[in-house]
Design a protein around this motif. Structure first.
Motif, PDB file in Angstrom:
ATOM      1  N   ALA A 227      -8.872 -10.544  10.864  1.00 36.46           N
ATOM      2  CA  ALA A 227      -9.699  -9.622  10.080  1.00 36.46           C
ATOM      3  C   ALA A 227      -9.360  -8.149  10.349  1.00 36.46           C
ATOM      4  N   ASP A 228      -9.228  -7.772  11.630  1.00 34.81           N
ATOM      5  CA  ASP A 228      -8.973  -6.362  11.965  1.00 34.81           C
ATOM      6  C   ASP A 228      -7.632  -5.901  11.400  1.00 34.81           C
ATOM      7  N   THR A 229      -6.625  -6.761  11.530  1.00 38.61           N
ATOM      8  CA  THR A 229      -5.295  -6.410  11.030  1.00 38.61           C
ATOM      9  C   THR A 229      -5.321  -6.215   9.513  1.00 38.61           C
ATOM     10  N   ILE A 230      -6.002  -7.117   8.821  1.00 35.89           N
ATOM     11  CA  ILE A 230      -6.082  -7.016   7.357  1.00 35.89           C
ATOM     12  C   ILE A 230      -6.735  -5.692   6.967  1.00 35.89           C
ATOM     13  N   ALA A 231      -7.877  -5.389   7.579  1.00 34.58           N
ATOM     14  CA  ALA A 231      -8.614  -4.164   7.231  1.00 34.58           C
ATOM     15  C   ALA A 231      -7.771  -2.931   7.537  1.00 34.58           C
ATOM     16  N   ASN A 232      -7.081  -2.948   8.666  1.00 35.49           N
ATOM     17  CA  ASN A 232      -6.255  -1.800   9.061  1.00 35.49           C
ATOM     18  C   ASN A 232      -5.105  -1.571   8.081  1.00 35.49           C
ATOM     19  N   LYS A 233      -4.479  -2.643   7.657  1.00 41.29           N
ATOM     20  CA  LYS A 233      -3.347  -2.502   6.725  1.00 41.29           C
ATOM     21  C   LYS A 233      -3.818  -1.940   5.385  1.00 41.29           C
ATOM     22  N   ILE A 234      -4.986  -2.330   4.958  1.00 47.08           N
ATOM     23  CA  ILE A 234      -5.489  -1.795   3.678  1.00 47.08           C
ATOM     24  C   ILE A 234      -5.894  -0.330   3.838  1.00 47.08           C
ATOM     25  N   ARG A 235      -6.490  -0.002   4.969  1.00 50.64           N
ATOM     26  CA  ARG A 235      -6.853   1.408   5.228  1.00 50.64           C
ATOM     27  C   ARG A 235      -5.624   2.301   5.172  1.00 50.64           C
ATOM     28  N   LYS A 236      -4.484   1.777   5.710  1.00 46.75           N
ATOM     29  CA  LYS A 236      -3.264   2.581   5.791  1.00 46.75           C
ATOM     30  C   LYS A 236      -2.389   2.461   4.545  1.00 46.75           C
ATOM     31  N   ALA A 237      -2.783   1.647   3.573  1.00 44.73           N
ATOM     32  CA  ALA A 237      -1.933   1.432   2.389  1.00 44.73           C
ATOM     33  C   ALA A 237      -1.678   2.756   1.686  1.00 44.73           C
ATOM     34  N   ARG A 238      -0.459   2.882   1.145  1.00 47.69           N
ATOM     35  CA  ARG A 238      -0.102   4.116   0.445  1.00 47.69           C
ATOM     36  C   ARG A 238      -0.864   4.209  -0.885  1.00 47.69           C
ATOM     37  N   THR A 239      -1.352   5.412  -1.188  1.00 52.33           N
ATOM     38  CA  THR A 239      -2.044   5.626  -2.467  1.00 52.33           C
ATOM     39  C   THR A 239      -1.619   6.978  -3.008  1.00 52.33           C
ATOM     40  N   ASP A 240      -2.272   7.423  -4.093  1.00 57.78           N
ATOM     41  CA  ASP A 240      -2.032   8.773  -4.590  1.00 57.78           C
ATOM     42  C   ASP A 240      -3.351   9.541  -4.499  1.00 57.78           C
ATOM     43  N   PRO A 241      -3.334  10.857  -4.767  1.00 57.47           N
ATOM     44  CA  PRO A 241      -4.553  11.636  -4.531  1.00 57.47           C
ATOM     45  C   PRO A 241      -5.618  11.542  -5.634  1.00 57.47           C
ATOM     46  N   GLU A 242      -5.278  10.899  -6.757  1.00 61.82           N
ATOM     47  CA  GLU A 242      -6.214  10.881  -7.890  1.00 61.82           C
ATOM     48  C   GLU A 242      -7.336   9.859  -7.684  1.00 61.82           C
ATOM     49  N   ALA A 243      -8.431  10.060  -8.419  1.00 62.34           N
ATOM     50  CA  ALA A 243      -9.493   9.047  -8.455  1.00 62.34           C
ATOM     51  C   ALA A 243      -9.029   7.887  -9.331  1.00 62.34           C
ATOM     52  N   LEU A 244      -9.700   6.754  -9.220  1.00 64.95           N
ATOM     53  CA  LEU A 244      -9.312   5.590 -10.036  1.00 64.95           C
ATOM     54  C   LEU A 244      -9.717   5.806 -11.495  1.00 64.95           C
ATOM     55  N   PRO A 245      -8.896   5.358 -12.431  1.00 65.50           N
ATOM     56  CA  PRO A 245      -9.232   5.495 -13.856  1.00 65.50           C
ATOM     57  C   PRO A 245     -10.268   4.440 -14.270  1.00 65.50           C
ATOM     58  N   SER A 246     -10.846   4.593 -15.459  1.00 65.40           N
ATOM     59  CA  SER A 246     -11.813   3.584 -15.914  1.00 65.40           C
ATOM     60  C   SER A 246     -11.169   2.538 -16.797  1.00 65.40           C
ATOM     61  N   GLU A 247      -9.910   2.795 -17.194  1.00 65.56           N
ATOM     62  CA  GLU A 247      -9.216   1.809 -18.025  1.00 65.56           C
ATOM     63  C   GLU A 247      -7.795   1.562 -17.516  1.00 65.56           C
ATOM     64  N   ALA A 248      -7.281   0.372 -17.809  1.00 64.83           N
ATOM     65  CA  ALA A 248      -5.982  -0.056 -17.280  1.00 64.83           C
ATOM     66  C   ALA A 248      -4.850   0.910 -17.647  1.00 64.83           C
ATOM     67  N   GLU A 249      -4.911   1.534 -18.819  1.00 67.18           N
ATOM     68  CA  GLU A 249      -3.837   2.463 -19.232  1.00 67.18           C
ATOM     69  C   GLU A 249      -3.660   3.575 -18.199  1.00 67.18           C
ATOM     70  N   GLY A 250      -4.734   3.957 -17.560  1.00 64.06           N
ATOM     71  CA  GLY A 250      -4.693   5.033 -16.571  1.00 64.06           C
ATOM     72  C   GLY A 250      -3.893   4.673 -15.326  1.00 64.06           C
ATOM     73  N   LEU A 251      -3.474   3.414 -15.203  1.00 61.73           N
ATOM     74  CA  LEU A 251      -2.717   2.998 -14.008  1.00 61.73           C
ATOM     75  C   LEU A 251      -1.214   2.968 -14.271  1.00 61.73           C
ATOM     76  N   THR A 252      -0.825   3.261 -15.507  1.00 62.29           N
ATOM     77  CA  THR A 252       0.568   3.063 -15.924  1.00 62.29           C
ATOM     78  C   THR A 252       1.596   3.669 -14.968  1.00 62.29           C
ATOM     79  N   ASP A 253       1.453   4.924 -14.635  1.00 64.55           N
ATOM     80  CA  ASP A 253       2.465   5.554 -13.764  1.00 64.55           C
ATOM     81  C   ASP A 253       1.984   5.664 -12.324  1.00 64.55           C
TER      82      ASP A 253
END
Ligand code: AMP
Ligand code: TRP
Length: 347
Positions: A227-253
């Motif tokens: 459990a700890d390893t799973i949670a840690n890997k998700i915490r450290k996962a690479r992301t971008d600085p934007e908020a999440l979009p409300s529709e799938a098209e917003g995830l394109t790039d």
């Protein structure tokens, strides 16, 4: 074979039966779970006849240390069972124990053409520039895979995107066999590629597939992670600085954002649209803990059950032996009939 010839036969007249296989070549990831094992369990739970195989003969097309192969085969079996595949309701076995796979594969080696094999992208990727040094088995690999599928007259094969070409080759082999011998014996099997997670990407690089062979352990969630390893890997996962979009098209790039949303959708049995309707507008600082909780909730019990089973290898071996017996009951008459069609005396 042209498409018209294939669809003329198709799978009509064949009992719906799902077949799929996974190589025991070590290390199961969240990609294997969402892209394969969970979908295999869903097919079983939907009430279809399901046959699942640890393809150890495919694994040895590249070098496998014998002790490691044994351990990995048992670990894969544990992964299947822990993911909800019930050895009573599904047939679960390892390929080498049902000799009919190798026997039918030989027939298909004589049906498939060199040119078909040479076009396979997995062959090109795995053999690389040094194809003269690759094993003959690696080249013939797709004919063995066709034998796995057609030995059970499987109508549907759930696989990831990367295996689609091999299932199409299986259709070509079935169609050529049927045509050459003037029979309608093998079904033209359908690949089943669906769901939000047919391609789970690396947690460090959204353009690369999550894989057991990535040098960075942080790039993947292993099915044996606690459990700890799973949670840690998700915490450290690479992301971008934007908020999440409300529709799938917003995830394109936004490959990293799209990957995490896909994982969330697949783990929670929702569509991407449903997830985004819920989490659209949230920052990753809020979404990641939600995803970590969900992933721990779903994956930690699986790794716990795998660990328990791995302590009882004889229990696993007994399950596989019983599965092989049941597999043979289906495979043996189909091979016998194939031999008769081909003209082998004594069949
Ligand atoms: P492999 O471990 O690559 O031999 O794949 C075994 C099964 O898991 C195949 O059906 C793959 O398509 C599936 N699979 C492997 N990695 C992923 C991934 N990152 N995303 C989705 N499915 C995957
Ligand atoms: N080639 C598949 C893979 O690498 C494994 C496999 C072997 C398979 N035989 C199969 C998958 C039959 C589906 C059906 O993942």
């Amino acid at each position: 074979m042209n498409d018209a010839a294939q669809t003329a036969h198709g799978t009509t007249g064949f009992t719906p039966r799902v077949f799929s296989g996974i190589q025991p070549s070590g290390g199961l990831t969240l990609g294997n779970y969402l892209g394969a094992l969970k979908r295999f369990a869903d097919a079983q739970d939907a009430g279809t006849e399901t046959v699942y195989c640890m393809v150890d003969m495919h694994a040895i097309t590249v070098w496998q240390d014998p002790a490691a192969l044994k351990r990995q085969t048992r670990e894969l079996a544990a992964g299947f069972i822990a993911s909800g595949i019930d050895p009573e309701r599904s047939i679960l076995f390892n390929q080498s124990q049902v000799a009919e796979h190798a026997q039918l594969a030989w027939i298909f080696n004589c049906v498939a053409r060199m040119g078909w094999m040479r076009r396979m992208t997995q062959w090109k990727d795995k053999a690389g520039k040094n194809s003269e040094e690759a094993s003959l088995g690696l080249f013939a690999y797709p004919a063995l895979m066709a034998a796995d599928i057609l030995l059970y007259h499987a109508t549907h094969v759930p696989v990831g995107e990367d295996q689609k070409q091999h299932v199409e080759l299986t259709r070509d082999i079935a169609a050529k066999f049927n045509h050459d011998y003037g029979v309608d014996f093998f079904p033209i099997t359908e690949p089943v590629i669906e769901g939000a997670a047919t391609r789970v990407m690396s947690l460090r690089d959204g353009s690369k597939k999550m894989s057991k062979s990535d040098p960075s352990d942080m790039s993947r969630i292993n099915m044996t992670d606690d459990a700890d390893t799973i949670a840690n890997k998700i915490r450290k996962a690479r992301t971008d600085p934007e908020a999440l979009p409300s529709e799938a098209e917003g995830l394109t790039d936004r490959p990293e954002a799209r990957n995490l949303v896909n994982i969330y959708a697949a783990l929670s049995d929702q569509s991407v649209a449903e997830v985004l309707a819920d989490v659209g507008g949230k920052q990753f600082s809020e979404f990641k803990p939600m995803l970590a909780e969900l992933a721990v909730d779903k994956m930690a019990p699986i790794s716990g059950e795998m660990a328990r089973l791995m302590e009882n290898p004889s229990e696993i071996d007994a399950i596989l032996a019983r599965g092989a017996e049941r597999a043979r009951e289906i495979a043996s008459p189909i091979l016998k009939r194939t031999y008769e069609i081909v003209g082998m005396v004594g069949a």
